[in-house]
Design a protein around this motif. Structure first.
Motif, PDB file in Angstrom:
ATOM      1  N   ASP A 180       0.820  -0.883   0.133  1.00 30.41           N
ATOM      2  CA  ASP A 180      -0.321  -0.647  -0.050  1.00 30.41           C
ATOM      3  C   ASP A 180       0.678   0.860  -0.682  1.00 30.41           C
ATOM      4  O   ASP A 180       0.392   2.530  -0.238  1.00 30.41           O
ATOM      5  CB  ASP A 180      -0.880   0.389   1.258  1.00 30.41           C
ATOM      6  N   ASP A 181       1.994   1.362   0.309  1.00 31.88           N
ATOM      7  CA  ASP A 181       2.794   1.969   0.806  1.00 31.88           C
ATOM      8  C   ASP A 181       3.381   2.936  -1.270  1.00 31.88           C
ATOM      9  O   ASP A 181       3.954   1.990  -1.898  1.00 31.88           O
ATOM     10  CB  ASP A 181       4.354   1.594   1.481  1.00 31.88           C
ATOM     11  N   PRO A 182       2.849   4.168  -1.519  1.00 37.92           N
ATOM     12  CA  PRO A 182       3.138   4.928  -2.739  1.00 37.92           C
ATOM     13  C   PRO A 182       5.083   4.447  -2.664  1.00 37.92           C
ATOM     14  O   PRO A 182       5.577   4.666  -3.863  1.00 37.92           O
ATOM     15  CB  PRO A 182       2.136   5.524  -3.000  1.00 37.92           C
ATOM     16  N   MET A 183       6.039   4.811  -1.644  1.00 42.10           N
ATOM     17  CA  MET A 183       7.335   5.130  -2.271  1.00 42.10           C
ATOM     18  C   MET A 183       8.187   3.775  -2.266  1.00 42.10           C
ATOM     19  O   MET A 183       8.855   3.435  -2.321  1.00 42.10           O
ATOM     20  CB  MET A 183       7.898   5.615  -0.723  1.00 42.10           C
ATOM     21  N   ASN A 184       7.115   2.338  -1.421  1.00 39.98           N
ATOM     22  CA  ASN A 184       7.524   1.226  -1.403  1.00 39.98           C
ATOM     23  C   ASN A 184       7.610   0.896  -3.173  1.00 39.98           C
ATOM     24  O   ASN A 184       6.365   0.579  -4.417  1.00 39.98           O
ATOM     25  CB  ASN A 184       6.915   0.110  -1.135  1.00 39.98           C
ATOM     26  N   HIS A 185       8.453   0.333  -4.389  1.00 46.03           N
ATOM     27  CA  HIS A 185       8.837   0.601  -5.885  1.00 46.03           C
ATOM     28  C   HIS A 185       9.189  -1.397  -5.364  1.00 46.03           C
ATOM     29  O   HIS A 185       9.440  -1.374  -6.933  1.00 46.03           O
ATOM     30  CB  HIS A 185       9.482   1.151  -6.471  1.00 46.03           C
ATOM     31  N   THR A 186       9.037  -1.705  -5.068  1.00 47.54           N
ATOM     32  CA  THR A 186       9.690  -3.025  -5.254  1.00 47.54           C
ATOM     33  C   THR A 186       8.348  -3.827  -6.360  1.00 47.54           C
ATOM     34  O   THR A 186       9.240  -4.602  -6.669  1.00 47.54           O
ATOM     35  CB  THR A 186       9.636  -4.329  -3.903  1.00 47.54           C
ATOM     36  N   ASP A 187       7.187  -3.806  -6.108  1.00 42.63           N
ATOM     37  CA  ASP A 187       6.457  -4.970  -7.278  1.00 42.63           C
ATOM     38  C   ASP A 187       6.853  -3.775  -8.535  1.00 42.63           C
ATOM     39  O   ASP A 187       7.216  -4.900  -9.036  1.00 42.63           O
ATOM     40  CB  ASP A 187       5.150  -4.193  -6.704  1.00 42.63           C
ATOM     41  N   ASP A 188       7.107  -2.948  -8.993  1.00 38.01           N
ATOM     42  CA  ASP A 188       7.443  -1.577 -10.344  1.00 38.01           C
ATOM     43  C   ASP A 188       8.626  -2.841 -10.848  1.00 38.01           C
ATOM     44  O   ASP A 188       8.677  -2.557 -11.858  1.00 38.01           O
ATOM     45  CB  ASP A 188       7.476  -0.665  -9.531  1.00 38.01           C
ATOM     46  N   GLU A 189       9.455  -2.676  -9.686  1.00 36.45           N
ATOM     47  CA  GLU A 189      11.112  -3.260 -10.259  1.00 36.45           C
ATOM     48  C   GLU A 189      10.859  -4.212 -10.604  1.00 36.45           C
ATOM     49  O   GLU A 189      11.283  -4.585 -11.326  1.00 36.45           O
ATOM     50  CB  GLU A 189      11.547  -3.349  -9.108  1.00 36.45           C
ATOM     51  N   ARG A 190       9.699  -5.444 -10.187  1.00 39.04           N
ATOM     52  CA  ARG A 190      10.186  -6.912 -10.359  1.00 39.04           C
ATOM     53  C   ARG A 190       8.865  -6.738 -11.513  1.00 39.04           C
ATOM     54  O   ARG A 190       9.437  -7.405 -12.484  1.00 39.04           O
ATOM     55  CB  ARG A 190       9.449  -7.617  -8.820  1.00 39.04           C
ATOM     56  N   PHE A 191       7.850  -5.949 -11.737  1.00 36.33           N
ATOM     57  CA  PHE A 191       7.395  -5.938 -13.046  1.00 36.33           C
ATOM     58  C   PHE A 191       8.384  -5.877 -14.367  1.00 36.33           C
ATOM     59  O   PHE A 191       8.039  -6.276 -15.647  1.00 36.33           O
ATOM     60  CB  PHE A 191       6.620  -5.640 -12.802  1.00 36.33           C
ATOM     61  N   ASP A 192       8.964  -4.146 -13.816  1.00 38.64           N
ATOM     62  CA  ASP A 192      10.104  -4.299 -15.145  1.00 38.64           C
ATOM     63  C   ASP A 192      10.881  -5.026 -15.128  1.00 38.64           C
ATOM     64  O   ASP A 192      11.222  -5.606 -16.648  1.00 38.64           O
ATOM     65  CB  ASP A 192      10.790  -2.749 -14.372  1.00 38.64           C
ATOM     66  N   GLN A 193      11.662  -5.916 -14.777  1.00 36.56           N
ATOM     67  CA  GLN A 193      12.590  -6.782 -13.837  1.00 36.56           C
ATOM     68  C   GLN A 193      12.425  -7.962 -15.284  1.00 36.56           C
ATOM     69  O   GLN A 193      12.652  -8.608 -16.332  1.00 36.56           O
ATOM     70  CB  GLN A 193      13.578  -7.544 -13.373  1.00 36.56           C
ATOM     71  N   ALA A 194      10.482  -8.761 -15.007  1.00 39.18           N
ATOM     72  CA  ALA A 194       9.661  -9.553 -16.216  1.00 39.18           C
ATOM     73  C   ALA A 194       9.711  -9.275 -17.285  1.00 39.18           C
ATOM     74  O   ALA A 194       9.789  -9.824 -17.453  1.00 39.18           O
ATOM     75  CB  ALA A 194       8.483  -9.851 -15.081  1.00 39.18           C
ATOM     76  N   MET A 195       9.242  -7.964 -17.426  1.00 41.07           N
ATOM     77  CA  MET A 195       8.900  -7.617 -18.675  1.00 41.07           C
ATOM     78  C   MET A 195      10.378  -7.160 -19.636  1.00 41.07           C
ATOM     79  O   MET A 195      10.370  -7.975 -20.910  1.00 41.07           O
ATOM     80  CB  MET A 195       8.414  -6.142 -18.968  1.00 41.07           C
ATOM     81  N   ARG A 196      11.573  -6.943 -19.266  1.00 40.49           N
ATOM     82  CA  ARG A 196      12.402  -7.087 -19.805  1.00 40.49           C
ATOM     83  C   ARG A 196      12.966  -8.553 -20.454  1.00 40.49           C
ATOM     84  O   ARG A 196      13.825  -8.800 -21.118  1.00 40.49           O
ATOM     85  CB  ARG A 196      13.819  -6.051 -18.686  1.00 40.49           C
ATOM     86  N   ALA A 197      13.026  -9.560 -19.440  1.00 43.19           N
ATOM     87  CA  ALA A 197      13.355 -10.902 -19.649  1.00 43.19           C
ATOM     88  C   ALA A 197      12.004 -10.865 -20.969  1.00 43.19           C
ATOM     89  O   ALA A 197      13.284 -11.803 -21.763  1.00 43.19           O
ATOM     90  CB  ALA A 197      12.789 -11.969 -18.393  1.00 43.19           C
ATOM     91  N   LEU A 198      11.127 -10.297 -21.157  1.00 41.58           N
ATOM     92  CA  LEU A 198      10.485 -11.663 -21.592  1.00 41.58           C
ATOM     93  C   LEU A 198      10.544 -10.319 -22.948  1.00 41.58           C
ATOM     94  O   LEU A 198      10.292 -11.105 -23.955  1.00 41.58           O
ATOM     95  CB  LEU A 198       8.433 -10.629 -21.673  1.00 41.58           C
ATOM     96  N   HIS A 199      11.039  -9.646 -23.039  1.00 37.98           N
ATOM     97  CA  HIS A 199      10.846  -9.085 -23.904  1.00 37.98           C
ATOM     98  C   HIS A 199      12.785  -9.058 -24.841  1.00 37.98           C
ATOM     99  O   HIS A 199      12.769  -9.307 -25.951  1.00 37.98           O
ATOM    100  CB  HIS A 199      11.726  -7.398 -24.226  1.00 37.98           C
ATOM    101  N   THR A 200      13.984  -9.643 -24.221  1.00 43.97           N
ATOM    102  CA  THR A 200      14.746 -10.381 -24.353  1.00 43.97           C
ATOM    103  C   THR A 200      15.011 -11.593 -25.237  1.00 43.97           C
ATOM    104  O   THR A 200      14.880 -11.871 -26.057  1.00 43.97           O
ATOM    105  CB  THR A 200      15.636 -11.070 -23.318  1.00 43.97           C
ATOM    106  N   GLN A 201      13.548 -12.013 -24.514  1.00 41.05           N
ATOM    107  CA  GLN A 201      13.476 -13.761 -25.107  1.00 41.05           C
ATOM    108  C   GLN A 201      12.729 -13.963 -26.354  1.00 41.05           C
ATOM    109  O   GLN A 201      13.145 -14.657 -27.276  1.00 41.05           O
ATOM    110  CB  GLN A 201      12.432 -14.711 -24.197  1.00 41.05           C
ATOM    111  N   ALA A 202      11.717 -12.906 -26.669  1.00 41.62           N
ATOM    112  CA  ALA A 202      11.491 -12.648 -27.556  1.00 41.62           C
ATOM    113  C   ALA A 202      12.046 -11.960 -28.899  1.00 41.62           C
ATOM    114  O   ALA A 202      11.793 -11.938 -30.058  1.00 41.62           O
ATOM    115  CB  ALA A 202      10.019 -11.605 -27.713  1.00 41.62           C
TER     116      ALA A 202
END
Length: 130
Positions: free
Chosen positions: A5-27
């Motif tokens: 719930d904390d807007p200053m916590n970006h761990t979810d955003d960072e995990r999402f970015d890493q997952a999307m970068r991995a998918l892009h590299t694979q594609a």
């Protein structure tokens, strides 16, 4: 309070970015080089407006060098010495009218230094021994 719930916590955003970068590299690794080349050409064609050619860069240099030559000629013509009306007849009067062979031979006869110089350079002339 929940950490998500904390807007200053970006761990979810960072995990999402890493997952999307991995998918892009694979594609990207699964796309063939021919397909990538066609996509590159299509992207370049889409970026260029319809009917417009690539600019020609050589014409600018030709135009610039032509202007430089014209300005150099104009400056050269302005710096050339002018002949005053008083000096023009004197220059024309001293010019010989025609070649005179007798005068040329007489000049050689008057200057024996030429013949002395020719005589001193015997080593420059090959001698013919029979």
């Amino acid at each position: 309070m929940n950490p998500g719930d904390d807007p200053m916590n970006h761990t979810d955003d960072e995990r999402f970015d890493q997952a999307m970068r991995a998918l892009h590299t694979q594609a990207v690794s699964q796309v063939s080089s021919a397909t990538r080349a066609r996509l590159r050409v299509a992207r370049h064609a889409a970026a260029t407006p319809a009917g417009e050619r690539a600019p020609r860069r050589g014409f600018g240099w030709v135009l610039a060098s032509g202007f430089a030559a014209v300005f150099a000629l104009a400056i050269g013509l302005q710096l050339r010495p002018t002949i005053t009306p008083d000096a023009a007849p004197a220059a024309v009067a001293t010019a010989p009218n025609a070649y005179d062979a007798d005068t040329a031979v007489a000049m050689l006869d008057e200057s024996p230094d030429l013949y002395l110089w020719l005589a001193s350079n015997d080593d420059a002339m090959p001698t013919l021994e029979p």
